[in-house]
Design a protein around this motif. Structure first.
Motif, PDB file in Angstrom:
ATOM      1  N   LEU A 189       0.850  -1.227   0.036  1.00  0.00           N
ATOM      2  CA  LEU A 189      -0.078   0.054   0.144  1.00  0.00           C
ATOM      3  C   LEU A 189       1.084   1.137  -0.058  1.00  0.00           C
ATOM      4  O   LEU A 189       1.693   1.749   0.709  1.00  0.00           O
ATOM      5  CB  LEU A 189      -0.997   0.062   1.244  1.00  0.00           C
ATOM      6  N   LEU A 190       0.675   2.124  -0.976  1.00  0.00           N
ATOM      7  CA  LEU A 190       1.250   3.587  -0.874  1.00  0.00           C
ATOM      8  C   LEU A 190       0.430   4.633  -0.364  1.00  0.00           C
ATOM      9  O   LEU A 190      -0.943   4.636  -0.703  1.00  0.00           O
ATOM     10  CB  LEU A 190       1.706   3.723  -2.356  1.00  0.00           C
ATOM     11  N   VAL A 191       0.760   5.370   0.417  1.00  0.00           N
ATOM     12  CA  VAL A 191      -0.010   6.255   0.960  1.00  0.00           C
ATOM     13  C   VAL A 191       0.679   7.618   1.019  1.00  0.00           C
ATOM     14  O   VAL A 191       1.903   7.925   1.038  1.00  0.00           O
ATOM     15  CB  VAL A 191       0.099   6.063   2.521  1.00  0.00           C
ATOM     16  N   PHE A 192      -0.023   8.896   0.343  1.00  0.00           N
ATOM     17  CA  PHE A 192       0.571  10.076   0.343  1.00  0.00           C
ATOM     18  C   PHE A 192      -0.605  10.913   0.276  1.00  0.00           C
ATOM     19  O   PHE A 192      -1.772  10.639  -0.247  1.00  0.00           O
ATOM     20  CB  PHE A 192       1.718  10.179  -0.850  1.00  0.00           C
ATOM     21  N   GLY A 193      -0.060  12.062   0.935  1.00  0.00           N
ATOM     22  CA  GLY A 193      -1.246  13.411   0.826  1.00  0.00           C
ATOM     23  C   GLY A 193      -0.623  14.530   0.254  1.00  0.00           C
ATOM     24  O   GLY A 193      -0.937  15.629   0.651  1.00  0.00           O
ATOM     25  N   GLY A 194       0.080  14.477  -0.935  1.00  0.00           N
ATOM     26  CA  GLY A 194       0.561  15.744  -1.500  1.00  0.00           C
ATOM     27  C   GLY A 194       1.951  15.918  -1.025  1.00  0.00           C
ATOM     28  O   GLY A 194       2.324  15.417  -0.158  1.00  0.00           O
ATOM     29  N   SER A 195       2.502  17.147  -1.379  1.00  0.00           N
ATOM     30  CA  SER A 195       3.718  17.531  -1.043  1.00  0.00           C
ATOM     31  C   SER A 195       3.998  17.611   0.331  1.00  0.00           C
ATOM     32  O   SER A 195       5.148  17.327   1.183  1.00  0.00           O
ATOM     33  CB  SER A 195       4.332  18.564  -1.744  1.00  0.00           C
ATOM     34  N   GLN A 196       2.947  18.159   1.080  1.00  0.00           N
ATOM     35  CA  GLN A 196       3.253  18.360   2.432  1.00  0.00           C
ATOM     36  C   GLN A 196       2.348  17.051   3.473  1.00  0.00           C
ATOM     37  O   GLN A 196       2.444  17.488   4.717  1.00  0.00           O
ATOM     38  CB  GLN A 196       2.645  19.762   3.035  1.00  0.00           C
ATOM     39  N   GLY A 197       1.970  16.094   3.074  1.00  0.00           N
ATOM     40  CA  GLY A 197       1.445  15.094   3.708  1.00  0.00           C
ATOM     41  C   GLY A 197       0.035  15.654   4.084  1.00  0.00           C
ATOM     42  O   GLY A 197      -0.457  16.495   3.724  1.00  0.00           O
ATOM     43  N   ALA A 198      -0.617  14.584   4.514  1.00  0.00           N
ATOM     44  CA  ALA A 198      -2.115  14.856   4.854  1.00  0.00           C
ATOM     45  C   ALA A 198      -2.389  14.363   6.520  1.00  0.00           C
ATOM     46  O   ALA A 198      -2.392  12.967   6.612  1.00  0.00           O
ATOM     47  CB  ALA A 198      -3.199  14.258   4.049  1.00  0.00           C
ATOM     48  N   ARG A 199      -2.674  15.170   7.394  1.00  0.00           N
ATOM     49  CA  ARG A 199      -2.733  14.739   8.604  1.00  0.00           C
ATOM     50  C   ARG A 199      -3.785  13.742   8.748  1.00  0.00           C
ATOM     51  O   ARG A 199      -3.515  12.661   9.524  1.00  0.00           O
ATOM     52  CB  ARG A 199      -2.923  15.856   9.598  1.00  0.00           C
ATOM     53  N   ARG A 200      -4.985  13.744   8.262  1.00  0.00           N
ATOM     54  CA  ARG A 200      -6.101  12.809   8.314  1.00  0.00           C
ATOM     55  C   ARG A 200      -5.356  11.317   7.962  1.00  0.00           C
ATOM     56  O   ARG A 200      -5.686  10.228   8.509  1.00  0.00           O
ATOM     57  CB  ARG A 200      -7.116  12.998   7.448  1.00  0.00           C
ATOM     58  N   LEU A 201      -4.772  11.436   6.602  1.00  0.00           N
ATOM     59  CA  LEU A 201      -4.311  10.123   6.339  1.00  0.00           C
ATOM     60  C   LEU A 201      -3.247   9.609   7.222  1.00  0.00           C
ATOM     61  O   LEU A 201      -3.143   8.258   7.597  1.00  0.00           O
ATOM     62  CB  LEU A 201      -3.852  10.152   4.862  1.00  0.00           C
ATOM     63  N   ASN A 202      -2.470  10.315   7.808  1.00  0.00           N
ATOM     64  CA  ASN A 202      -1.387  10.005   8.609  1.00  0.00           C
ATOM     65  C   ASN A 202      -2.064   9.384   9.964  1.00  0.00           C
ATOM     66  O   ASN A 202      -1.475   8.222  10.509  1.00  0.00           O
ATOM     67  CB  ASN A 202      -0.548  11.137   8.893  1.00  0.00           C
ATOM     68  N   GLU A 203      -2.851  10.086  10.413  1.00  0.00           N
ATOM     69  CA  GLU A 203      -3.458   9.676  11.764  1.00  0.00           C
ATOM     70  C   GLU A 203      -4.240   8.210  11.598  1.00  0.00           C
ATOM     71  O   GLU A 203      -4.026   7.375  12.391  1.00  0.00           O
ATOM     72  CB  GLU A 203      -4.359  10.651  12.277  1.00  0.00           C
ATOM     73  N   THR A 204      -5.054   8.217  10.557  1.00  0.00           N
ATOM     74  CA  THR A 204      -5.571   6.748  10.403  1.00  0.00           C
ATOM     75  C   THR A 204      -4.769   5.748   9.929  1.00  0.00           C
ATOM     76  O   THR A 204      -5.040   4.779  10.701  1.00  0.00           O
ATOM     77  CB  THR A 204      -6.850   7.173   9.201  1.00  0.00           C
ATOM     78  N   LEU A 205      -3.692   5.910   9.222  1.00  0.00           N
ATOM     79  CA  LEU A 205      -2.850   4.860   8.940  1.00  0.00           C
ATOM     80  C   LEU A 205      -1.943   4.482  10.167  1.00  0.00           C
ATOM     81  O   LEU A 205      -1.913   3.249  10.380  1.00  0.00           O
ATOM     82  CB  LEU A 205      -1.813   5.176   7.906  1.00  0.00           C
TER      83      LEU A 205
END
Length: 364
Positions: A189-205
């Motif tokens: 699984l690849l996870v990314f949220g744009g160049s600055q990341g994404a807090r929601r995606l980070n916390e959920t993962l």
């Protein structure tokens, strides 16, 4: 032949413009190319780095919707239009290609004033004001989605970087996984949220990581340069690799079996083109365009769509994990994404440029 590109401000405007520039140069190494931009846009870094001329004009921000502020735009535009017209005259422009953003509208109006043929490309499902106006002045309008509301537009997709448009994921998979320290055989699984990341995606993962690893899924996660995320991988088990930023998205795509990401227009276009199934999480702010960007490929069977508020560990477990652990389903979703995606939008847009120039030469 000299082509002026008007698409400064954000990477979503600049990258398709640069992909077109590269395609024009592949076809004709002698073609002249100038990009219009502003002093504050990303184009000040991206355009010169790719070897193209950048001509700066003042920025005139446009309201996204008709408002009283819109009435002040013509006055603020006059000087900017004059400067854009000066660039067209200096370069003896054969065509202006606009991609939206601050510099597109003065570019369109200057081209109309000087009789320079125009091509419009709209990357988002919901067109911006500049491209809505620009599309009134030309019949050469290209869009990224078959659901576009721009009248008379031609669906071609989004011009992509050559490294993405020509990517063979299968051929690069072993090299890519080795580079990121990933197992060559495990579902990834690849996870990314744009160049600055994404807090929601980070916390959920972070909250779901233990179960993903327990099910044999390894993760490559671009958390963002300013976000700290530490996940411990079990000895001898799947890896959870966290990086601040991915500067080789082609290798990240080659390493992945599925993606969890936002739904920017470029992201949706790239993932579909390379045949990667994705779970799209549109930004919950703005005018809802990210949901519209993802809907066509999801409807085609190439992805999942979830609201930001509904992205929870339970949703990952119930919706993403079953796909990652089912090779047949991964294959079918990837095939559907690839059949929907467009790898040749840059070449299609080059053809439209030549059509616009040829049409302008015909007797009126």
């Amino acid at each position: 032949m000299h082509v002026v590109l008007a698409g400064g401000g954000t990477a979503g405007h600049i990258e398709p413009a640069l992909a077109l520039a590269d395609a024009l140069r592949r076809q004709n190494p002698n073609v002249g190319i100038t990009a219009l931009g502003t002093a504050k846009g990303l184009e000040t870094k991206l355009v010169p780095a790719r070897g193209y001329e950048l001509a700066l004009i003042p920025a005139v921000p446009l309201p996204r919707k008709p408002t009283p502020e819109l009435m002040t735009v013509p006055g603020r535009l006059r000087g900017t239009i004059r400067e854009a017209a000066a660039v067209l005259e200096r370069t003896q422009a054969s065509c202006l290609v606009g991609f939206g953003g601050y510099v597109a509208l003065p570019g369109y109006l200057a081209a109309k004033r000087q009789g320079v043929p125009t091509v419009v490309h709209e990357a988002n499902a919901r067109p911006g004001l500049a491209n809505k106006i620009g599309a009134r002045y030309t019949r050469f309008v290209a869009v990224s989605t078959p659901d576009s509301k721009l009248r008379g537009a031609r669906y071609i997709g989004i011009p992509l970087r050559r490294a993405i448009a020509t990517l063979d994921r299968n051929a690069l998979r072993d090299e890519a996984r080795a580079m990121f320290g990933l197992d060559p055989m495990r579902p990834t699984l690849l996870v990314f949220g744009g160049s600055q990341g994404a807090r929601r995606l980070n916390e959920t993962l972070a909250a779901t990581a233990r179960q993903l690893l327990a099910e044999g899924v390894q993760v490559l996660h671009a958390a963002g340069p300013n976000n700290e995320l530490k996940i411990d991988s079990p000895p001898g088990g799947p890896a959870y690799v966290v990086v601040p930023y991915l500067d080789r998205m082609d290798l990240a795509y080659a390493a992945a079996d599925m993606v969890l990401c936002r739904a920017g227009a470029m992201t949706c276009a790239e993932l579909a083109a390379v045949g990667l199934p994705a779970a799209y999480v549109p930004l919950p702010i703005g005018n809802g365009e990210q949901r519209l960007n993802a809907q066509p490929v999801v409807k085609a069977g190439g992805g999942l769509l979830v609201d930001d508020a509904d992205l929870t560990p339970d949703w990952i477990r119930s919706s993403v994990l079953p796909v990652l652990t089912d090779a047949r389903r991964l294959h079918d979703m990837g095939k559907a994404a690839a059949e929907f995606g467009r790898r040749d939008a840059d070449e299609e847009l080059v053809r439209m440029v030549h059509e616009a120039i040829a049409a302008a030469r015909l007797p009126q």
